[in-house]
Design an enzyme around this catalytic site. Structure first.
Site, PDB file in Angstrom:
ATOM      1  N   PRO A   2       0.819  -1.200   0.000  1.00 34.25           N
ATOM      2  CA  PRO A   2       0.000   0.000   0.000  1.00 34.25           C
ATOM      3  C   PRO A   2       0.862   1.263   0.000  1.00 34.25           C
ATOM      4  O   PRO A   2       1.869   1.345   0.695  1.00 34.25           O
ATOM      5  CB  PRO A   2      -0.791  -0.094   1.307  1.00 34.25           C
ATOM      6  CG  PRO A   2      -0.693  -1.520   1.728  1.00 34.25           C
ATOM      7  CD  PRO A   2       0.606  -2.018   1.194  1.00 34.25           C
ATOM      8  N   LEU A   3       0.439   2.219  -0.812  1.00 36.18           N
ATOM      9  CA  LEU A   3       1.118   3.520  -0.881  1.00 36.18           C
ATOM     10  C   LEU A   3       0.061   4.596  -0.715  1.00 36.18           C
ATOM     11  O   LEU A   3      -0.885   4.676  -1.506  1.00 36.18           O
ATOM     12  CB  LEU A   3       1.833   3.683  -2.219  1.00 36.18           C
ATOM     13  CG  LEU A   3       2.392   5.077  -2.517  1.00 36.18           C
ATOM     14  CD1 LEU A   3       3.477   5.444  -1.537  1.00 36.18           C
ATOM     15  CD2 LEU A   3       2.901   5.134  -3.941  1.00 36.18           C
TER      16      LEU A   3
END
Length: 65
Positions: A2-3
């Protein structure tokens, strides 16, 4: 991996930015059961002269107050 990318107007302290990053990191870990080492949080601080809202920059709004 996840970013999370957050754009925020300049003017916050390093401690405030660090706190925001930590809180967002923990929220992502909890919400999607992501491994903590895989979560990335990026903060983009935008100059108030380059952020327009309602036809005025944030700098112009601050000056008018």
């Amino acid at each position: 991996m996840p970013l999370v990318q957050i754009s925020i107007a300049e003017g916050r302290s390093d401690a405030e930015i660090r706190s925001l990053m930590a809180e967002v990191h923990e929220a992502v870990v909890r919400a999607i059961d992501a491994p903590p080492a895989s979560v990335r949080v990026l903060i983009n601080q935008v100059p108030t002269t380059q952020w327009l809202s309602g036809g005025e920059t944030l700098a112009e709004k601050a000056a008018a107050r």
